[in-house]
Design an enzyme around this catalytic site. Structure first.
Site, mmCIF file in Angstrom:
data_model
loop_
_atom_site.group_PDB
_atom_site.id
_atom_site.type_symbol
_atom_site.label_atom_id
_atom_site.label_comp_id
_atom_site.label_asym_id
_atom_site.label_seq_id
_atom_site.Cartn_x
_atom_site.Cartn_y
_atom_site.Cartn_z
ATOM 1 N N TYR A 192 -43.016 25.286 -10.706
ATOM 2 C CA TYR A 192 -42.872 25.515 -9.313
ATOM 3 C C TYR A 192 -44.404 25.015 -8.872
ATOM 4 O O TYR A 192 -44.270 24.255 -7.882
ATOM 5 C CB TYR A 192 -42.607 26.860 -8.889
ATOM 6 C CG TYR A 192 -42.281 27.095 -7.571
ATOM 7 C CD1 TYR A 192 -43.410 27.642 -6.797
ATOM 8 C CD2 TYR A 192 -41.093 27.001 -7.034
ATOM 9 C CE1 TYR A 192 -43.144 27.883 -5.412
ATOM 10 C CE2 TYR A 192 -40.768 27.061 -5.544
ATOM 11 C CZ TYR A 192 -41.803 27.846 -4.916
ATOM 12 O OH TYR A 192 -41.690 27.962 -3.497
ATOM 13 N N SER A 200 -45.796 25.605 -0.365
ATOM 14 C CA SER A 200 -45.706 26.883 -0.937
ATOM 15 C C SER A 200 -47.331 27.410 -1.203
ATOM 16 O O SER A 200 -48.148 26.444 -1.013
ATOM 17 C CB SER A 200 -45.043 26.858 -2.217
ATOM 18 O OG SER A 200 -45.437 28.200 -2.950
HETATM 19 P P1 NAP Z 1 -33.446 29.903 -1.286
HETATM 20 O O1 NAP Z 1 -32.921 31.361 -0.645
HETATM 21 O O2 NAP Z 1 -33.473 30.002 -2.765
HETATM 22 O O3 NAP Z 1 -32.609 28.645 -0.852
HETATM 23 C C1 NAP Z 1 -32.762 27.492 -1.311
HETATM 24 C C2 NAP Z 1 -31.575 26.515 -0.776
HETATM 25 O O4 NAP Z 1 -31.589 25.162 -1.392
HETATM 26 C C3 NAP Z 1 -30.361 27.187 -1.266
HETATM 27 O O5 NAP Z 1 -29.368 27.086 -0.268
HETATM 28 C C4 NAP Z 1 -29.789 26.297 -2.420
HETATM 29 O O6 NAP Z 1 -28.754 26.160 -2.861
HETATM 30 C C5 NAP Z 1 -30.535 25.066 -2.097
HETATM 31 N N1 NAP Z 1 -30.542 23.928 -3.099
HETATM 32 C C6 NAP Z 1 -30.991 24.521 -4.414
HETATM 33 N N2 NAP Z 1 -31.027 23.061 -5.429
HETATM 34 C C7 NAP Z 1 -30.374 22.205 -4.465
HETATM 35 C C8 NAP Z 1 -30.031 20.996 -4.681
HETATM 36 N N3 NAP Z 1 -30.341 20.181 -5.735
HETATM 37 N N4 NAP Z 1 -29.332 20.277 -3.791
HETATM 38 C C9 NAP Z 1 -28.961 20.944 -2.534
HETATM 39 N N5 NAP Z 1 -29.335 22.019 -2.457
HETATM 40 C C10 NAP Z 1 -29.967 22.948 -3.119
HETATM 41 O O7 NAP Z 1 -34.856 29.621 -0.980
HETATM 42 P P2 NAP Z 1 -35.740 29.929 0.231
HETATM 43 O O8 NAP Z 1 -36.626 31.127 0.045
HETATM 44 O O9 NAP Z 1 -35.001 29.742 1.720
HETATM 45 O O10 NAP Z 1 -36.623 28.628 0.234
HETATM 46 C C11 NAP Z 1 -36.458 27.512 0.753
HETATM 47 C C12 NAP Z 1 -37.633 26.468 0.588
HETATM 48 O O11 NAP Z 1 -38.986 27.227 0.934
HETATM 49 C C13 NAP Z 1 -37.753 26.260 -1.097
HETATM 50 O O12 NAP Z 1 -38.079 24.985 -1.043
HETATM 51 C C14 NAP Z 1 -38.828 27.245 -1.441
HETATM 52 O O13 NAP Z 1 -39.373 26.776 -2.658
HETATM 53 C C15 NAP Z 1 -39.642 27.163 -0.438
HETATM 54 N N6 NAP Z 1 -40.561 28.495 -0.181
HETATM 55 C C16 NAP Z 1 -39.965 29.760 -0.210
HETATM 56 C C17 NAP Z 1 -40.691 30.739 -0.143
HETATM 57 C C18 NAP Z 1 -40.608 32.186 -0.272
HETATM 58 O O14 NAP Z 1 -41.315 32.986 -0.138
HETATM 59 N N7 NAP Z 1 -39.152 32.684 -0.050
HETATM 60 C C19 NAP Z 1 -42.227 30.477 0.231
HETATM 61 C C20 NAP Z 1 -42.717 29.370 0.163
HETATM 62 C C21 NAP Z 1 -41.816 28.239 -0.149
HETATM 63 P P3 NAP Z 1 -27.947 27.443 -3.827
HETATM 64 O O15 NAP Z 1 -27.759 28.591 -3.144
HETATM 65 O O16 NAP Z 1 -26.795 26.676 -4.528
HETATM 66 O O17 NAP Z 1 -29.215 27.638 -5.028
HETATM 67 C C1 GCO Z 2 -43.294 33.665 -6.688
HETATM 68 C C2 GCO Z 2 -42.800 33.436 -5.524
HETATM 69 C C3 GCO Z 2 -43.597 32.138 -4.625
HETATM 70 C C4 GCO Z 2 -42.917 31.990 -3.140
HETATM 71 C C5 GCO Z 2 -43.619 31.166 -2.393
HETATM 72 C C6 GCO Z 2 -44.893 31.477 -2.037
HETATM 73 O O1 GCO Z 2 -42.547 33.913 -7.364
HETATM 74 O O2 GCO Z 2 -44.656 33.450 -6.733
HETATM 75 O O3 GCO Z 2 -41.254 32.881 -5.607
HETATM 76 O O4 GCO Z 2 -43.434 31.018 -5.135
HETATM 77 O O5 GCO Z 2 -41.420 31.614 -3.699
HETATM 78 O O6 GCO Z 2 -43.557 29.876 -3.082
HETATM 79 O O7 GCO Z 2 -45.348 30.685 -1.097
#
Ligand code: NAP
Ligand code: GCO
Length: 262
Positions: A161, A148
């Site tokens: 986080y 992230s």
């Molecule tokens: P999301 O939409 O919240 O999806 C996360 C997925 O993980 C959901 O399907 C969730 O299921 C599942 N999950 C959560 N806890 C779990 C557990 N204990 N066992 C199995 N599955 C579980 O998140 P996203 O935005 O796609 O992000 C995916 C990854 O990218 C995460 O690691 C997040 O931190 C990272 N990330 C996101 C962003 C961003 O801007 N979106 C940026 C950087 C990194 P539920 O629906 O049941 O919660």
């Molecule tokens: C926040 C956002 C970020 C993104 C991502 C950025 O609240 O700042 O959720 O943390 O999820 O991790 O890379």
């Protein structure tokens, strides 16, 4: 010598993307399927797995879905044993499942802090530990941890986080250090701000964060899950066989940019 197409092919590989019913994980898994991999995913409950299976089917992808809480080591080990028995060793693991809690640190109960660490850091340890023996037996493998911006930066309300994602960067480097000799490459992928359910609260109309992120991103837009597909495929393919312990940021330039002058 591999042709360029072979270099980026995942044909014959088993790829597990955790928490991939939707969002970033779904996009990465879809890209892997398009590159020839057998894709498996898990989610917390049957409803989510069914939702994911329907979405993969609609995209013409025959993914296999399993109910598994990645924080539960017994469930993870049982799933890995089942996959290895029924399909084969996991060749590619993407530790994608994650949660976030946006709470000012002094207001955050320790239990909530622990929950975020459990899902975002301990679970990647548990799952990587479970698939590594099979990767070693198979002569190597790829582990990609979804890091992230918070692996490098802090901001208000995301102490748990950021601690987890910072730790995940170092876990990535340590797995690379410890298992590189077994032809395992462990790298991170660091999405910037991506439009998924996780960031939906930050993208509500009029939310100041939306303008803030646009001003902090040279690309002047939110990322989409599709923006991660190429970089994730690179890290999963033979094209990255000599890349290890690296975090590939896919952020539109946020980490390089001081931000647009108001
Ligand atoms: P999301 O939409 O919240 O999806 C996360 C997925 O993980 C959901 O399907 C969730 O299921 C599942 N999950 C959560 N806890 C779990 C557990 N204990 N066992 C199995 N599955 C579980 O998140 P996203 O935005 O796609 O992000 C995916 C990854 O990218 C995460 O690691 C997040 O931190 C990272 N990330 C996101 C962003 C961003 O801007 N979106 C940026 C950087 C990194 P539920 O629906 O049941 O919660
Ligand atoms: C926040 C956002 C970020 C993104 C991502 C950025 O609240 O700042 O959720 O943390 O999820 O991790 O890379």
């Amino acid at each position: 010598m591999n042709t360029m197409q072979e270099l980026f092919s995942l044909k014959g590989k088993v790829a597990w993307v955790t928490g991939a019913s939707y969002g970033i994980g779904f996009s990465i898994a879809s890209a892997y399927a398009a590159a020839g991999a057998t894709v498996i995913f898990n989610d917390l409950n049957p409803e989510l797995v069914d939702k994911g299976l329907a979405a993969y089917k609609a995209a013409g992808i025959g993914a296999r879905g399993y109910v598994c809480d990645v924080t539960d080591e017994a469930q993870v080990n049982a799933l890995v044993a089942r996959v290895e028995r029924e399909i084969g060793p996991v060749n590619i693991l993407v530790n994608n499942a994650g949660i976030i809690r946006r709470v000012p640190m002094i207001e955050m109960p320790a239990e909530e802090f622990r929950k975020v660490i459990d899902v975002d850091l301990t679970a990647p340890f548990i799952v990587a530990k479970a698939v590594l023996p099979g990767m070693i037996r198979a002569g190597g493998g790829k582990i990609i941890n979804v890091c992230s911006m918070m692996s490098e930066l802090g901001r208000e309300t995301v102490s748990a986080y950021a601690a987890a994602k910072g730790g995940l960067k170092m876990l990535t480097r340590n797995i690379a250090s410890e298992y590189g000799a077994y032809n395992v490459q462990c790298n991170g992928i660091g999405p910037g701000y991506i439009a998924t359910p996780q960031t939906a609260p930050l993208r509500e109309p009029g939310h100041p964060f939306n303008d803030f992120i646009i001003a902090k991103t040279p690309a002047a837009r939110w990322g989409t899950p599709a923006d991660l597909e190429g970089p994730a495929l690179f890290l999963a393919s033979a094209a990255s066989d000599f890349v290890n312990g690296h975090v590939l940021y896919v952020d539109g330039g946020i980490l390089a940019y001081i931000g647009k002058q108001p």
